[in-house]
Design an enzyme around this catalytic site. Sequence first.
Site, PDB file in Angstrom:
ATOM      1  N   GLU A   1       1.671   2.929  15.298  1.00 42.21           N
ATOM      2  CA  GLU A   1       3.218   2.598  15.169  1.00 42.21           C
ATOM      3  C   GLU A   1       4.113   3.600  15.989  1.00 42.21           C
ATOM      4  OE1 GLU A   1       6.772   2.250  12.003  1.00 42.21           O
ATOM      5  OE2 GLU A   1       4.791   2.786  11.121  1.00 42.21           O
TER       6      GLU A   1
ATOM      7  N   SER B   1       2.672  -8.377   8.838  1.00 41.13           N
ATOM      8  CA  SER B   1       2.078  -7.409   7.958  1.00 41.13           C
ATOM      9  C   SER B   1       3.134  -6.398   7.342  1.00 41.13           C
ATOM     10  CB  SER B   1       1.094  -6.565   8.507  1.00 41.13           C
ATOM     11  OG  SER B   1       0.436  -5.590   7.565  1.00 41.13           O
TER      12      SER B   1
ATOM     13  N   LYS C   1      -1.866  -3.952  14.323  1.00 41.41           N
ATOM     14  CA  LYS C   1      -0.606  -3.975  13.566  1.00 41.41           C
ATOM     15  C   LYS C   1       0.346  -3.028  14.421  1.00 41.41           C
ATOM     16  CE  LYS C   1       1.662  -3.120   9.114  1.00 41.41           C
ATOM     17  NZ  LYS C   1       1.527  -2.686   7.623  1.00 41.41           N
TER      18      LYS C   1
ATOM     19  N   LYS D   1      -6.651  -0.335   6.342  1.00 42.41           N
ATOM     20  CA  LYS D   1      -5.643  -0.055   7.189  1.00 42.41           C
ATOM     21  C   LYS D   1      -5.378   1.357   7.561  1.00 42.41           C
ATOM     22  CE  LYS D   1      -1.217   0.904   6.505  1.00 42.41           C
ATOM     23  NZ  LYS D   1       0.242   1.067   6.315  1.00 42.41           N
TER      24      LYS D   1
ATOM     25  N   GLU E   1      -3.451   0.275  13.667  1.00 43.90           N
ATOM     26  CA  GLU E   1      -1.870   0.411  13.577  1.00 43.90           C
ATOM     27  C   GLU E   1      -1.556   1.832  14.148  1.00 43.90           C
ATOM     28  OE1 GLU E   1       1.856   0.797  10.347  1.00 43.90           O
ATOM     29  OE2 GLU E   1      -0.325   0.375   9.551  1.00 43.90           O
TER      30      GLU E   1
ATOM     31  N   ASP F   1       0.893  -1.114  -0.013  1.00 45.76           N
ATOM     32  CA  ASP F   1      -0.005  -0.125  -0.026  1.00 45.76           C
ATOM     33  C   ASP F   1       0.739   1.314   0.068  1.00 45.76           C
ATOM     34  OD1 ASP F   1       0.817  -0.518   2.597  1.00 45.76           O
ATOM     35  OD2 ASP F   1      -0.694   0.407   3.432  1.00 45.76           O
TER      36      ASP F   1
ATOM     37  N   TYR G   1       4.534   6.683   4.826  1.00 44.94           N
ATOM     38  CA  TYR G   1       3.945   5.940   3.495  1.00 44.94           C
ATOM     39  C   TYR G   1       3.337   6.758   2.432  1.00 44.94           C
ATOM     40  CZ  TYR G   1       4.398   1.666   6.390  1.00 44.94           C
ATOM     41  OH  TYR G   1       5.130   0.625   7.222  1.00 44.94           O
TER      42      TYR G   1
END
Length: 364
Positions: free
Chosen positions: A190, A301, A230, A147, A188, A34, A364
Amino acid sequence: MTHQYPALTPEQKKELADIAQRIVAPGKGILAADESVGSMGKRLDPIGVENTEENRRRYRQILFSADKRMQQYIGGVIFFHETMYQNSDCGTDFVQIIKRKGIVVGIKVDKGVVPLAGTDGETTTQGLDGLAERCAQYKKDGADFAKWRCVLKISENTPSNVAIIENANVLARYASICQQNGIVPIVEPEILPDGDHDLKRCQYVTEKVLAAVYKALSDHHIYLEGTLLKPNMVTAGHASSAKYSPEEIAMATVTALRRTVPPAVPGVTFLSGGQSEEEASINLNAINKCSLAKPWALTFSFGRALQASVLDTWHGQKENESAATEVFIKRAEINSQAALGQYEHSGLDSGASAQSLFVENHAY
């Protein structure tokens, strides 16, 4: 006393739970394909490939065109919006190619991080506006999970309580909207590997962040059986002078999860967080071999940690495509073994699989 009005029907709950279980079936994990247009540029530039839509399509095709072995190791694939509507050379759209393998299609739905005012350079994630409509359309177009990435950073002043609570609530709102539209949310939060903090500090922060996330999910009446988590593995900061064994990382990671993540959650799908391909696999294997009781599937993942060697093999050349696909299958197989605690590391690290994938303030 709070009151909950029925958010989901029994049929909706069953569909969500079934999807989540398919994604994290034993020995299966997620291919995170992604990357945004900008992130793909960062992947393609080092191998001398121009960041065009056609080259991005050609590269994703290498991953998606793998033979039936792929479905033994991959339970879900996360798409970027552009990729969701692209076709293979034969004219079949990528969504159908993945679904025909029995693999669940997912979609990245957040719109990136933005500064959080009043903090020391911290962020929140945007994209809630219009999310219900986008989720409804993605569901029609074949996506069954989604996500959303929030980012926190460890430093002397961070993460702040403001950032922790804000990001937890954003994740909860996203999860609620997804579930209303029949989409399993991957949550997620992170914690970046940037910094020189030790393992203990990362474990402490991870526990605080996850505790806040599950408090928010509870407040928003999220059906946990129809979600996946995640998180980062608990590791020392990239600039830390202290080195820890995979067993120490595993113990810290599983301990943090046991203290914060309800057993109702079907699976924990770790991000690789800038580790090399081999390092991520070794640590995932150690996590699954950890002696502590683990009520969830603990799997992967991975984006960069499934693709670095693929890109290094491909180099944009058509004659390298078959070899690059084989490299992808091999990395997927290794991570499948690690998700079962059955990976036997050869001890011979070389090439792209041993290269650190750390990127400062990774986006990302």
